[in-house]
Write an enzyme that holds these catalytic residues in place. Structure first.
Site, PDB file in Angstrom:
ATOM      1  CD  GLU A 161      62.804 150.876   7.770  1.00 45.30           C
ATOM      2  OE1 GLU A 161      62.888 152.040   8.224  1.00 45.30           O
ATOM      3  OE2 GLU A 161      62.153 149.988   8.338  1.00 45.30           O
ATOM      4  CG  ASP A 196      52.630 150.027  10.511  1.00 44.56           C
ATOM      5  OD1 ASP A 196      53.063 149.898   9.353  1.00 44.56           O
ATOM      6  OD2 ASP A 196      53.361 149.986  11.513  1.00 44.56           O
ATOM      7  CD  GLU A 224      58.639 145.530  19.379  1.00 45.10           C
ATOM      8  OE1 GLU A 224      58.352 145.273  18.208  1.00 45.10           O
ATOM      9  OE2 GLU A 224      58.785 146.685  19.797  1.00 45.10           O
ATOM     10  CD  GLU A 230      55.662 152.503  16.473  1.00 44.98           C
ATOM     11  OE1 GLU A 230      56.334 152.601  15.425  1.00 44.98           O
ATOM     12  OE2 GLU A 230      56.154 152.088  17.552  1.00 44.98           O
TER      13      GLU A 230
END
Length: 950
Positions: free
Chosen positions: A308, A576, A693, A855
């Site tokens: 992150e 991903d 989600e 996304e």
């Protein structure tokens, strides 16, 4: 004589008083010495110039080292003694009254035309940026006042914006800072992997060649553009008002949160968005806050989340530097802070196999110790490449590229060895570089050999106690045997080693490994392979003299996280962005490193074969999603599939579209369209207009022949549909038989008062009805209304207590209670749809929140820029309107708890990627296509644009 004796007591006490006064005077001097050692910031002087890597706090006091133990060491420092001058009275120093000012006030008061000193740095340096973007410095009075929380923190809300949690630190407590130590496992200078050199290869155009737009189209586009920017302005102002300097804004309560390290995540993440949207004044105001960030310390976390931190902070700083003009832009502070952070993060690669520590304990006591990488997810390990590569390109420092190139090489080598699904990797990875299975097998074999030798020695009458090899003990041997008891393994003696011992051949997981026996010792190549000991894990110094257990590492590359666990393969969370980075890294390197093209090509082939599917939806819409595969290692025979629809997987449309263009595979562009439209469908299907989600749907048996089948849909909603339908048929048959028995009974004469004592048929039917009723309640789905009634009134067990309390029947009551009819498969499915609020086509939606994710709109933007089809702008606008209407607050936008409801509850969280990604993609969807053109820029997984080489 008596008189002298009488007064000698007074003389004694007088001497004692004199002695005490003397000691008091000495203690006073010592206290003044201690007082002088407290960092004191005079109003008339500035701290020394800050060099590279130092921070504001570092310029005030030295970093703590191993020798620093607190006040004792500070008092013993001769340079701190007598620091208070004789002509200064520190007790009379007063803080002047200050009028609260904002950063705008500071900017307005300084005239950029006035010459200013550039020799002083640290906390007394304020950077002022003029209209042309030239950085200037000026010196302001340094005033020693307590730190204040800007926004809600100043109102007594504490470090997390909560009442009663005021941030307070004892004055004597020294702040711990990260400190750089010599590497334990350095890469030799001649082995550092350099950036690829040469002119970038010709790469096909990515963006569509847009025509000149009509006035009506332009007006409509600019109107939408302004509305997107308005959301950004409100969110940014809310952050700066209530959470300035903190990680995130809580937009409902108007407080702040620090889930990362408290380094102003939202501010850094949004820097390039501010520039792209033309918010230059806000950008320059933000730079004043950027300069205050001290990456060497944190009050909120003891570990740095490397993934992150890299994509949000390091990526954000580099992208802001790139979009604002790089070196020519005049905002050198961005590169300075990026390098400061990068130097800290480089410590995570200091492991024997150079695989990174993904949660990095930054405190010096831990940084100084040798470490080894452990478990990781695919995304955490493979999503550092773009940020460090771009930093290497800007600085010409190959060490940054070397760090991530070794991770790519490890993935490439693993792919060549083969995974359960060739081309993609299991979610959980063992990055330690040590074959734990082989180590345990070797230990078990050595233990068996030792045990056999002990038996032989006992038989021969030799001294057993002196025959145990050095470095082994009974507990180690026993644990090695017990841990792998029953494990299938094969070994054989190999050829002799140089020292006369023999190797052990191990076959595990289809792989042959030759490991040295205990007698062979540790190979010379392993002399620097030092793993962290148990003493280190308990926080003790590496200099501890306590004996440490000797570990032997049998080298291996990346492998699955656990030998026995289920392996998961998907394009969703924790996996991903690694696949997203393969084609993007190829672009960033100008096509000069072919490994990334190979990795992308193989990954896409695996997704097509194993993961892509078409869902069965009511309007037969031709869309695609990506599934998740669970396997024990042989998917051809044991694979189970989860037909998932997850928001995180929505990036895949953009990845397929981008890869299809640069590698000239038109089919992949078409797949990208269908994947993107699948996420658009998921948005359009819910009452809130927002995709959940995570959910599941019904897969089509054939992608090219798929039509809505409601019966099949009901069966997917009810996994026990065959059982339920059989129960209905059985119930109907029993009811028919019961009615027939009733008719026969009414034709026969009965005795009054004994109608309930029939032949037993009615009793049987009644008991059967009761049993059916009990079973039905156990199978019934939980209804929200029924659950609330049960909680308020309580529930009873009808199978036990109620049977003992059957009410007495009157003589005239000859009717048995009617049994309850069970639900059919259709009825069960309809109840599930109602109780779970399922949209048409959804089988489940267990993860029904929305946390402002980008996304879906990311792929919509890619599709518009790649195809030029304006219908993507219309789809994106519907998404924008739905998101804003459900998430807008007075000072920003909030995550919501349930998109399956028309009016979901706001959860009071605004992730930094709302400003950094989601609003940026919406803005770029309606901007001039030349703004951040895909032929000039490549965006990291946090939507930070990096300049492509030319």
């Amino acid at each position: 004589m008596l008189r002298l004796r009488r007064y000698r007591y007074y003389v004694f006490f007088a001497a004692v008083v004199v002695l005490l006064l003397y000691h008091a005077s000495q203690n006073s001097e010592q206290w003044e010495s201690v007082s002088a050692s407290i960092p004191y910031k005079p109003l008339s002087k500035s701290p020394p110039e800050r060099g590279f890597g130092a921070t504001d706090k570092q310029s005030q006091q030295p970093l703590p080292d191993k020798s620093s133990t607190g006040w004792a060491d500070r008092d013993s420092d001769p340079t701190r003694q007598g620091r208070v001058k004789a002509d200064e009275d520190t007790n009379e120093v007063k803080i002047p009254s200050l009028k609260p000012t904002t950063s705008e006030d500071v900017l307005n008061k300084f005239d950029p035309s006035i010459e200013t000193s550039t020799t002083d740095a640290g906390k007394n340096r304020v950077t002022v940026y003029d209209k042309e973007g030239a950085a200037k410095t000026t010196t302001v009075p340094l005033i020693d006042i307590p730190d204040k929380n800007v926004g809600q923190g100043a109102k007594g809300k504490g470090i997390h914006g909560k009442p009663g949690m005021q941030k307070s630190k004892p004055e004597a407590e020294s702040t711990k800072h990260w400190k750089k130590f010599p590497e334990h496992f350095p890469v030799p200078e001649d082995e550092i992997i350099p950036l690829p050199t040469g002119k970038p290869k010709p790469i096909p155009a990515v963006q569509y060649d847009f025509d000149k737009e009509s006035p009506d189209v332009r007006e409509k586009r600019l109107e939408r553009l302004a509305k997107v920017k308005a959301e950004m302005v409100r969110g940014w102002n809310g952050y700066m008002t209530y959470a300035r300097g903190h990680d995130e804004l809580s937009p409902v309560s108007k407080k702040f949160r620090d889930p990362f390290c408290g380094w102003a995540a939202t501010l850094v993440d949004a820097l390039d968005t501010l520039w792209i949207m033309g918010m230059k004044e806000e950008f320059e105001e933000a730079l004043l806050e950027v300069e205050k960030i001290d990456f060497t310390t944190s009050e909120y976390r003891s570990e740095i989340p490397v993934f992150e931190t890299t994509i949000r902070y390091l990526g954000g700083l580099i992208a802001a530097y790139d979009v604002s003009g790089g070196r020519a832009g005049g905002y050198g502070i961005l590169l300075e802070k990026a390098l400061e952070l990068a130097e800290i993060l480089m410590g995570v690669f200091d492991t024997p196999n150079r695989m990174p520590i993904l949660y990095y304990n930054w405190r010096p006591a831990f940084v100084s110790l040798p470490k080894r990488a452990q478990g990781a997810s695919v995304a955490e390990l493979g999503s550092l490449a773009m940020e460090f590569t771009r930093l290497a390109q800007i600085t010409k420092e190959n060490k940054y590229y070397d760090a991530v190139a070794r991770i790519t090489d490890a993935f490439y080598e693993w792919e060549e060895r083969g995974t359960a699904i060739p081309g993609i990797f299991p979610e959980h990875i063992d990055a330690s570089g040590c074959n734990r299975t082989a180590e345990a097998i070797v230990a078990a074999q050595e233990a068996e050999q030792e045990e056999q030798r002990q038996i032989e020695l006992q038989k021969s009458g030799s001294d057993v106690s002196s025959s145990k090899p050095i470095g082994t003990n009974d507990s180690q041997s026993k644990s090695g045997k017990d841990e792998f008891h029953g494990l299938e393994r094969r070994s054989q003696v190999g050829t002799p080693n140089d020292d006369g011992t023999k190797s052990v051949k191990i076959v595990t997981n289809g792989e042959e490994i030759y490991a040295p026996s205990e007698k062979a010792g540790i190979p010379k190549s392993d002399k620097n392979d030092r793993s962290e000991s148990s003493a280190v894990s308990r926080g003790r110094s590496s200099n501890s003299e306590e004996p440490k257990k000797k570990h032997k590492c049998i080298p291996q590359g990346l492998t699955t996280g656990s030998f026995y666990s289920n392996q998961q393969y998907s394009m969703g969370g924790s996996q991903d962005s690694t696949y997203e980075y393969f084609p993007k890294q190829w672009l960033l390197l100008g096509g000069l490193e072919p490994k990334y093209k190979t990795l992308h090509t193989n990954a896409v082939a695996a997704v097509k074969k194993w993961l892509l599917y078409r869902p069965m939806v009511p309007d037969d819409r031709d869309i695609l999603f990506s599934a998740k595969i669970n396997t024990q290692g042989n998917p051809e025979t044991d694979a189970s599939t989860e037909w998932e629809v997850t928001h995180l997987t929505c990036f895949l449309g953009g990845m397929f579209g981008l890869g299809g263009k640069i590698f000239e595979v038109p089919e992949d562009v078409e797949i990208g369209k269908k994947l993107t439209d699948g996420c658009v469908w998921a948005y359009e299907s819910t009452p809130s207009g927002i995709m959940p989600e995570g959910a599941t749907v019904v897969p089509c048996a054939e992608a090219n022949n798929c039509h809505w089948n409601e019966t099949l849909y009901w069966q997917w909603l009810d996994p026990l549909h065959e059982t339920h339908d059989e129960e209905v048929r059985k119930f109907d048959a029993e009811q028919k038989e019961r009615k027939s028995n009733k008719l026969q009974k009414t034709d026969q004469p009965t005795m009054k008062g004994h109608s309930n004592l029939g032949s037993g048929t009615e009793e049987t039917a009644s008991s059967k009805g009761e049993s059916a009723d009990v079973g039905i309640h156990k199978r019934a789905p939980p209804s929200p209304i029924r659950s609330s009634i049960d909680q308020s009134e309580g529930t009873r067990d009808t199978t036990s207590s109620d049977r003992s309390q059957v009410p007495l029947q009157s003589e005239d009551d000859s009717e048995a209670p009617e049994p309850v009819r069970p639900w059919s498969s259709k009825e069960y499915a309809e109840k599930r749809i109602q109780s779970d609020n399922l949209p048409p086509g959804f089988v489940s939606a267990n993860y029904h929140s929305y946390i402002l994710r980008p996304e879906a709109i990311e792929s919509v933007w890619y599709m518009y820029r790649i195809t030029g089809d304006s219908t993507w702008q219309e789809k994106g606008w519907n998404m924008f309107k739905a998101i804003v209407s459900q998430t807008r607050t007075e000072v920003g936008n909030s995550a919501i708890d349930n998109v399956l409801l028309e009016n979901p509850v706001k959860t009071d969280e605004m992730e930094s990627f709302w400003l950094a990604e989601t609003l940026k993609y919406f803005y770029l969807l309606y901007s001039d296509p030349n703004l951040i053109s895909l032929d000039e820029w490549v965006l990291n997984t946090e939507a930070h644009p990096f300049k492509r080489p030319v």
